[in-house]
Design a protein around this motif. Structure first.
Motif, short mmCIF file in Angstrom:
data_model
loop_
_atom_site.label_atom_id
_atom_site.label_comp_id
_atom_site.label_asym_id
_atom_site.label_seq_id
_atom_site.Cartn_x
_atom_site.Cartn_y
_atom_site.Cartn_z
N LEU A 5 -7.58 -29.80 1.73
CA LEU A 5 -6.70 -28.96 0.65
C LEU A 5 -5.31 -29.82 0.81
N LYS A 6 -4.78 -29.91 -0.36
CA LYS A 6 -3.39 -30.59 -0.57
C LYS A 6 -2.46 -29.41 -0.42
N GLU A 7 -1.13 -29.40 -0.90
CA GLU A 7 -0.26 -28.68 -0.80
C GLU A 7 -0.48 -27.31 -1.72
N THR A 8 0.09 -26.23 -1.47
CA THR A 8 0.05 -24.89 -2.28
C THR A 8 0.89 -24.89 -3.55
N LEU A 9 0.44 -24.82 -4.69
CA LEU A 9 1.41 -24.80 -5.72
C LEU A 9 1.23 -23.36 -6.46
N ALA A 22 -3.57 -24.90 -15.89
CA ALA A 22 -2.92 -25.41 -14.81
C ALA A 22 -3.84 -25.24 -13.45
N SER A 23 -4.29 -24.10 -13.46
CA SER A 23 -5.10 -23.69 -12.06
C SER A 23 -6.60 -24.60 -12.06
N GLU A 24 -7.11 -24.50 -13.11
CA GLU A 24 -8.58 -25.15 -13.17
C GLU A 24 -8.10 -26.67 -12.88
N TYR A 25 -7.10 -27.31 -13.59
CA TYR A 25 -6.80 -28.80 -13.28
C TYR A 25 -6.47 -29.33 -11.92
N PHE A 26 -5.34 -28.31 -11.38
CA PHE A 26 -5.11 -28.75 -10.12
C PHE A 26 -6.03 -28.33 -8.91
N ARG A 27 -6.70 -27.29 -9.00
CA ARG A 27 -7.66 -26.96 -8.12
C ARG A 27 -8.73 -28.23 -8.02
N ALA A 28 -9.12 -28.66 -9.12
CA ALA A 28 -10.04 -29.79 -9.06
C ALA A 28 -9.39 -31.22 -8.49
N LYS A 29 -8.00 -31.06 -8.49
CA LYS A 29 -7.37 -32.28 -7.69
C LYS A 29 -7.24 -31.91 -6.40
N GLY A 30 -7.46 -30.64 -5.74
CA GLY A 30 -7.60 -30.58 -4.42
C GLY A 30 -6.63 -29.70 -3.89
N LYS A 50 2.55 -19.44 2.30
CA LYS A 50 3.52 -20.41 2.39
C LYS A 50 3.24 -21.37 1.08
N ILE A 51 4.23 -21.51 0.55
CA ILE A 51 4.45 -22.17 -0.78
C ILE A 51 5.13 -23.45 -0.67
N ASP A 52 4.55 -24.67 -1.35
CA ASP A 52 5.07 -25.91 -1.09
C ASP A 52 6.08 -26.21 -2.46
N CYS A 53 5.61 -25.70 -3.53
CA CYS A 53 6.29 -26.06 -4.90
C CYS A 53 5.83 -24.91 -6.06
N VAL A 121 7.72 -34.74 -6.50
CA VAL A 121 8.40 -33.63 -6.02
C VAL A 121 7.87 -33.43 -4.47
N MET A 122 6.65 -33.56 -4.17
CA MET A 122 6.21 -33.47 -2.68
C MET A 122 6.82 -34.40 -1.97
N ARG A 123 6.66 -35.80 -2.70
CA ARG A 123 7.10 -36.89 -1.62
C ARG A 123 8.64 -36.66 -1.70
N GLU A 124 9.55 -36.08 -2.61
CA GLU A 124 10.76 -35.80 -2.28
C GLU A 124 11.17 -34.63 -1.37
N ARG A 125 10.18 -33.84 -1.55
CA ARG A 125 10.32 -32.66 -0.51
C ARG A 125 9.97 -32.83 1.06
N ARG A 126 9.04 -33.74 1.09
CA ARG A 126 9.04 -34.46 2.75
C ARG A 126 10.35 -35.13 3.04
N LEU A 127 10.62 -36.00 2.25
CA LEU A 127 11.85 -36.63 2.48
C LEU A 127 13.12 -35.65 2.86
N PHE A 128 12.98 -34.56 1.91
CA PHE A 128 14.16 -33.62 1.98
C PHE A 128 14.29 -33.08 3.41
#
Length: 523
Positions: A5-9, A22-30, A50-53, A121-128
């Motif tokens: 699983l990737k991040e939690t949106l 949105a749910s169907e699309y991003f769940r398919a993306k992991g 725990k929310i990532d975005c 945004v996730m990349r920027e969050r990690r850097l942040f």
């Protein structure tokens, strides 16, 4: 489906369809997906998950998107918040800056673009988060300022595009639209000169129809309205770019010359240039040429994007104007056909409307009337008797004296004519003139018994023209009156039947032979 699983949106929106897509699309993306119908439910989820975005709409019940963003900033300022809204406004955009929002998307949002936004945004969050551990507040402040600058730039871009779209919605003629295109070009790009050329297959070179030139203070200092060939003077652009325009038409693609060089074939005085074709129904109709002639300004891809966007909107507006003008002309032709049908019923009154119109416009012009007032009389004069189409032939063409009842019926034609024009939804002032052209200055006219200044001035002018032509022409019930009797009726009606000021002008034009010439020259 990915194994890990990737991040939690978290998606927050009161429109269920958006949450489902949105749910169907991003769940398919992991991704792990959570949804909420408003900010209050979202706040409860954030407290337990725990929310990532977080993606959120602005307008929602109980707690809106901006309140949610402020709540998230106080609870965990590492959670990036992206606003999605279908109703962007400068006020809401500025408020998002204060709540730590990292991006501002306008609905409908493309899902592929949304995923790209998530990754960024996730990349920027990690850097942040890394920066928080390394340099904490200093780096965090710098990043926030950068995001604020980026958002401010996006707001400016949206406002520019909105301005382009808004500017073309109120323009009523093709020529006014061409003028606005070149004026807006110099305003948006800091260009020194902008010209619009129409491509006409009948001539060898493009024909310039509008031009805007900017002085050193950035204000327009000259516009050319008359058509001229490219390179001609006066009224043409400063340099001859005809061949480049023709080449651009053949390619049918926007052209950006950031910095002039010998390979472009441009005159040396042009330092930077854009050529943008305007296409209607897959055919190039014209070309917008925008130039920098002095200074350090150079056009960019962003400038070319604005000009291309404007050309597309202008093409759409021109199509609409052309369609409207065609309908307008057809409508005129239909109404004039009605008038012709009425006059054809009575050979004695043939061309009466044309003569009345010419006489009324001559009176209006001599009295200092504006071009707009003359145009109004041109319509009202042609259509002033259109209501007679509702009068029976045995009354309209009766050679003898009318009975009281017959006269009552024929007096209805101004009202009938006004109603015919009213149903078209056009020409409000013309409609009023048609209704009032048989009113008398002393109040004894019809249909409303108006008097003096109550009668519109243009109706008072039309009344004089109508009566003069009626008594100076042959009618079904009598021959043309003698000259002396005509003048006796016209001058004797000053201040009673007619406005004295209009009669004074009538007297002057009659003395010059203008009115008699109109009657005799119109068949």
């Amino acid at each position: 489906m990915t194994d890990t699983l990737k991040e939690t949106l978290l998606f927050v929106d009161d429109e269920e369809s958006i949450l489902e897509v949105a749910s169907e699309y991003f769940r398919a993306k992991g991704y792990h997906i959570l949804t909420a119908e408003n900010g209050r439910i979202a706040a409860d989820i954030i407290a337990s998950e725990k929310i990532d975005c977080c993606f959120t709409d602005i307008n929602m019940p109980e707690m809106d998107g901006l309140e949610l963003a402020e709540h998230i900033r106080t609870v965990d300022n590492t959670i990036p918040v992206i606003i999605m809204t279908g109703y962007p406004s400068l006020d809401n955009t500025i408020r998002t800056l204060k709540n730590g929002v990292v991006d501002f998307l306008i609905k409908p949002v493309n899902l592929n673009q949304l995923e790209i936004c998530v990754k960024r945004v996730m990349r920027e969050r990690r850097l942040f988060i890394k920066n928080i551990f390394l340099t904490k507040e200093v780096e965090g402040k710098q990043r926030l300022e950068a995001l604020n600058r980026e958002l401010t730039y996006k707001v400016k871009e949206v406002n520019t595009l909105n301005r382009i779209m808004t500017d073309f919605t109120t323009i009523g003629s093709s020529m006014d639209l061409f003028k606005r295109v070149v004026e807006l070009s110099t305003e948006l790009t800091r260009a020194d000169e902008a010209c619009f050329y129409v491509i006409n297959e009948a001539v060898q070179r493009p024909v310039q129809v509008a031009r805007s030139v900017v002085g050193g203070n950035g204000n327009p200092r000259g516009k050319a309205d008359r058509p001229s060939a490219a390179g001609d003077a006066p009224g043409a652009c400063s340099m001859d770019v005809s061949q480049l325009i023709l080449d651009n038409c053949n390619e049918d693609k926007p052209l950006l010359i950031h910095e002039n060089s010998s390979v472009h074939g441009l005159p040396a005085d042009i330092r930077s240039m854009m050529l943008v074709p305007l296409t209607i129904r897959n055919k190039v109709f014209g070309v917008l040429a925008v130039s920098v002639l002095q200074g350090d300004v150079r056009f960019s891809e962003k400038d070319l994007y604005y000009m291309s966007f404007m050309a597309n909107k202008a093409a759409y507006a021109i199509e609409n104007i052309a369609l409207y003008e065609n309908i307008y002309e057809n409508l005129f032709a239909t109404l004039y056909a009605f008038v012709g049908a009425i006059e054809a019923r009575d050979p004695y009154t043939e061309q009466h409307s044309n003569r009345v119109t010419k006489i009324a416009m001559a009176l209006c012009r001599a009295m200092g009337g504006t071009q707009e007032e003359q145009d109004i009389l041109n319509v009202a004069g042609q259509l002033h008797d259109i209501g007679k189409i509702g009068i029976r032939d045995d009354i309209l063409l009766k050679p003898g004296r009318l009975t009281d009842e017959e006269f009552r019926l024929i007096k209805e034609h101004p009202v009938i004519g006004a109603k015919i024009v009213e149903r078209l939804g056009l020409w409000d002032r013309e409609k009023t003139i048609i209704r009032c052209h048989h009113e008398r200055y002393d109040g004894n006219g019809y249909p409303d018994g108006l008097a003096g200044e109550e009668i519109p001035m243009l109706a008072r002018i039309l009344s004089v023209a109508d009566v003069y032509d009626a008594i100076a022409s042959d009618r079904a019930y009598r021959q043309r009156m003698e000259e002396g009797r005509i003048l006796e009726i016209m001058y004797g009606g000053s201040g009673t039947q007619f406005d004295a000021g209009v009669i004074d002008t009538f007297r002057s034009l009659y003395g010059q032979g203008v009115l008699k010439s109109i009657v005799e020259s119109t068949p």
